[in-house]
Design a protein around this motif. Structure first.
Motif, PDB file in Angstrom:
ATOM      1  N   THR A   1       0.830  -1.205   0.000  1.00 26.76           N
ATOM      2  CA  THR A   1       0.000   0.000   0.000  1.00 26.76           C
ATOM      3  C   THR A   1       0.866   1.258   0.000  1.00 26.76           C
ATOM      4  O   THR A   1       2.048   1.221   0.368  1.00 26.76           O
ATOM      5  CB  THR A   1      -0.917   0.042   1.233  1.00 26.76           C
ATOM      6  OG1 THR A   1      -0.104   0.164   2.410  1.00 26.76           O
ATOM      7  CG2 THR A   1      -1.783  -1.212   1.322  1.00 26.76           C
ATOM      8  N   THR A   2       0.271   2.374  -0.398  1.00 28.12           N
ATOM      9  CA  THR A   2       0.981   3.648  -0.415  1.00 28.12           C
ATOM     10  C   THR A   2       1.520   3.996   0.971  1.00 28.12           C
ATOM     11  O   THR A   2       2.660   4.445   1.119  1.00 28.12           O
ATOM     12  CB  THR A   2       0.047   4.772  -0.907  1.00 28.12           C
ATOM     13  OG1 THR A   2      -0.373   4.476  -2.247  1.00 28.12           O
ATOM     14  CG2 THR A   2       0.748   6.117  -0.895  1.00 28.12           C
ATOM     15  N   GLU A   3       0.711   3.778   1.991  1.00 30.23           N
ATOM     16  CA  GLU A   3       1.122   4.083   3.364  1.00 30.23           C
ATOM     17  C   GLU A   3       2.318   3.242   3.788  1.00 30.23           C
ATOM     18  O   GLU A   3       3.301   3.753   4.343  1.00 30.23           O
ATOM     19  CB  GLU A   3      -0.048   3.848   4.319  1.00 30.23           C
ATOM     20  CG  GLU A   3       0.269   4.154   5.774  1.00 30.23           C
ATOM     21  CD  GLU A   3      -0.907   3.894   6.698  1.00 30.23           C
ATOM     22  OE1 GLU A   3      -0.760   4.128   7.912  1.00 30.23           O
ATOM     23  OE2 GLU A   3      -1.977   3.467   6.211  1.00 30.23           O
ATOM     24  N   ASN A   4       2.253   1.940   3.529  1.00 34.31           N
ATOM     25  CA  ASN A   4       3.353   1.056   3.920  1.00 34.31           C
ATOM     26  C   ASN A   4       4.588   1.293   3.072  1.00 34.31           C
ATOM     27  O   ASN A   4       5.721   1.118   3.538  1.00 34.31           O
ATOM     28  CB  ASN A   4       2.911  -0.402   3.818  1.00 34.31           C
ATOM     29  CG  ASN A   4       1.929  -0.787   4.912  1.00 34.31           C
ATOM     30  OD1 ASN A   4       1.864  -0.141   5.959  1.00 34.31           O
ATOM     31  ND2 ASN A   4       1.144  -1.828   4.669  1.00 34.31           N
ATOM     32  N   CYS A   5       4.367   1.675   1.825  1.00 38.93           N
ATOM     33  CA  CYS A   5       5.490   1.997   0.940  1.00 38.93           C
ATOM     34  C   CYS A   5       6.264   3.191   1.499  1.00 38.93           C
ATOM     35  O   CYS A   5       7.493   3.155   1.604  1.00 38.93           O
ATOM     36  CB  CYS A   5       4.977   2.294  -0.467  1.00 38.93           C
ATOM     37  SG  CYS A   5       6.264   2.770  -1.649  1.00 38.93           S
ATOM     38  N   LYS A   6       5.556   4.236   1.863  1.00 37.52           N
ATOM     39  CA  LYS A   6       6.226   5.421   2.402  1.00 37.52           C
ATOM     40  C   LYS A   6       6.965   5.091   3.690  1.00 37.52           C
ATOM     41  O   LYS A   6       8.109   5.525   3.897  1.00 37.52           O
ATOM     42  CB  LYS A   6       5.215   6.538   2.658  1.00 37.52           C
ATOM     43  CG  LYS A   6       5.871   7.813   3.169  1.00 37.52           C
ATOM     44  CD  LYS A   6       4.890   8.960   3.282  1.00 37.52           C
ATOM     45  CE  LYS A   6       5.606  10.238   3.733  1.00 37.52           C
ATOM     46  NZ  LYS A   6       4.683  11.392   3.811  1.00 37.52           N
ATOM     47  N   ALA A   7       6.328   4.317   4.568  1.00 33.87           N
ATOM     48  CA  ALA A   7       6.970   3.942   5.830  1.00 33.87           C
ATOM     49  C   ALA A   7       8.258   3.171   5.573  1.00 33.87           C
ATOM     50  O   ALA A   7       9.276   3.376   6.253  1.00 33.87           O
ATOM     51  CB  ALA A   7       6.012   3.117   6.687  1.00 33.87           C
ATOM     52  N   CYS A   8       8.228   2.288   4.581  1.00 38.82           N
ATOM     53  CA  CYS A   8       9.402   1.480   4.269  1.00 38.82           C
ATOM     54  C   CYS A   8      10.526   2.342   3.716  1.00 38.82           C
ATOM     55  O   CYS A   8      11.688   2.199   4.104  1.00 38.82           O
ATOM     56  CB  CYS A   8       9.028   0.387   3.266  1.00 38.82           C
ATOM     57  SG  CYS A   8      10.351  -0.811   2.964  1.00 38.82           S
ATOM     58  N   VAL A   9      10.202   3.256   2.803  1.00 41.68           N
ATOM     59  CA  VAL A   9      11.224   4.124   2.213  1.00 41.68           C
ATOM     60  C   VAL A   9      11.848   5.021   3.278  1.00 41.68           C
ATOM     61  O   VAL A   9      13.069   5.229   3.299  1.00 41.68           O
ATOM     62  CB  VAL A   9      10.631   4.962   1.066  1.00 41.68           C
ATOM     63  CG1 VAL A   9      11.635   5.996   0.566  1.00 41.68           C
ATOM     64  CG2 VAL A   9      10.200   4.061  -0.080  1.00 41.68           C
ATOM     65  N   VAL A  10      11.037   5.552   4.171  1.00 39.86           N
ATOM     66  CA  VAL A  10      11.544   6.398   5.258  1.00 39.86           C
ATOM     67  C   VAL A  10      12.481   5.602   6.164  1.00 39.86           C
ATOM     68  O   VAL A  10      13.571   6.065   6.529  1.00 39.86           O
ATOM     69  CB  VAL A  10      10.379   7.002   6.071  1.00 39.86           C
ATOM     70  CG1 VAL A  10      10.886   7.659   7.343  1.00 39.86           C
ATOM     71  CG2 VAL A  10       9.609   8.017   5.231  1.00 39.86           C
ATOM     72  N   ASP A  11      12.069   4.392   6.524  1.00 40.06           N
ATOM     73  CA  ASP A  11      12.919   3.536   7.359  1.00 40.06           C
ATOM     74  C   ASP A  11      14.214   3.182   6.637  1.00 40.06           C
ATOM     75  O   ASP A  11      15.294   3.157   7.249  1.00 40.06           O
ATOM     76  CB  ASP A  11      12.177   2.251   7.738  1.00 40.06           C
ATOM     77  CG  ASP A  11      11.086   2.484   8.769  1.00 40.06           C
ATOM     78  OD1 ASP A  11      11.074   3.558   9.399  1.00 40.06           O
ATOM     79  OD2 ASP A  11      10.226   1.581   8.929  1.00 40.06           O
ATOM     80  N   ALA A  12      14.106   2.889   5.339  1.00 39.79           N
ATOM     81  CA  ALA A  12      15.277   2.513   4.555  1.00 39.79           C
ATOM     82  C   ALA A  12      16.291   3.648   4.506  1.00 39.79           C
ATOM     83  O   ALA A  12      17.505   3.419   4.601  1.00 39.79           O
ATOM     84  CB  ALA A  12      14.850   2.115   3.138  1.00 39.79           C
TER      85      ALA A  12
END
Length: 250
Positions: free
Chosen positions: A92-103
């Motif tokens: 999802t868009t929300e989980n995608c953003k969270a993953c990129v931020v964490d990365a």
């Protein structure tokens, strides 16, 4: 995590020696990373400022809406930084953003002054470099993961894995998202009678280069995953994965 989903990880690179160890990945943990450029930058340099802008501001904005984004910061020369982010096609868009931020945060900690680095999670990958790599197949940074358990009949199982993933490679290379998932019956009725697979490329590649990248990844499976209940070959431009359980969100 159940024993059937434990994985063994092998890291390979054109300039990094192989390493083997047990790895139990969760959605919140990185799978692996490479600091692939030997050159370093200094704190408070133009490169450092451009890198910070790229991975903490631009890519977290550009990637989530479609699951993919590229960007460059700086005006060329030694201070320019090029970056890419990709999320798994079902995220999802929300989980995608969270993953990129964490990365972004994790990569800055693991490769604090390196001019080129890449990190992978289950949900995304993030890569940056002082070299302009957009549109080029990354065959340098790659690692393997596989299930520690064996199948009962590898002679019939392995060809089915190749059949499934080869079909997904062909399908993914023809789609605008360069992403495909599928399943394949391979035995009589039973709990382990169906294979699930995934193939995905970074969308800076042309379709023909995506297929080349995926087919090359599939050709690496005998080096890690022969007769294993699950496995994946993961690179900086594409990856393939198969399991005996569903691996994507519906």
């Amino acid at each position: 995590m159940s024993s059937s989903k434990q994985t063994l990880l092998v890291i390979t690179s054109s300039f990094i020696f192989s390493l083997i160890f047990l790895h139990a990945a969760t959605a919140a943990d990185p799978l692996f990373h490479f600091c692939f450029n030997k050159e370093n930058f200094t704190a408070n340099s133009p490169f450092a400022a451009n890198l910070n802008e790229l991975i903490n501001n631009r890519l977290p904005i550009k990637v989530p809406p479609t699951g993919f984004g590229v960007s460059s910061t700086g005006q060329g020369g030694d201070s320019q930084v090029n970056g890419l982010g990709l999320c798994r096609g079902d995220v999802t868009t929300e989980n995608c953003k969270a993953c990129v931020v964490d990365a972004a945060k994790e990569l800055q900690q693991r490769c604090p002054y390196n001019k080129g680095a890449v990190i992978w999670y289950d949900n995304c990958l993030l890569k940056y470099s002082d070299e302009y790599f957009i549109g080029q197949i990354d065959s340098r940074n790659r690692f393997y993961m596989w299930n520690v358990q064996d199948v009962k009949d590898p002679e019939s199982f392995n060809p089915k894995v190749k059949e499934l993933l080869s079909g997904l490679s062909n399908e993914a290379s023809k789609t605008s998202r360069l992403y495909s998932t599928g399943e394949l019956e391979f035995a009589a009725a039973g709990p382990d009678s169906k294979l699930y697979g995934l193939a995905q490329c970074t969308r800076d590649l042309k379709g023909i280069d995506c297929k080349k990248c995926l087919d090359d990844a599939i050709s690496e499976l005998p080096n890690c995953c022969t007769g294993k209940r699950g496995g994946r070959v993961v690179g900086g431009s594409c990856y393939v994965r198969y399991e005996l359980y569903p691996i994507v969100h519906s």
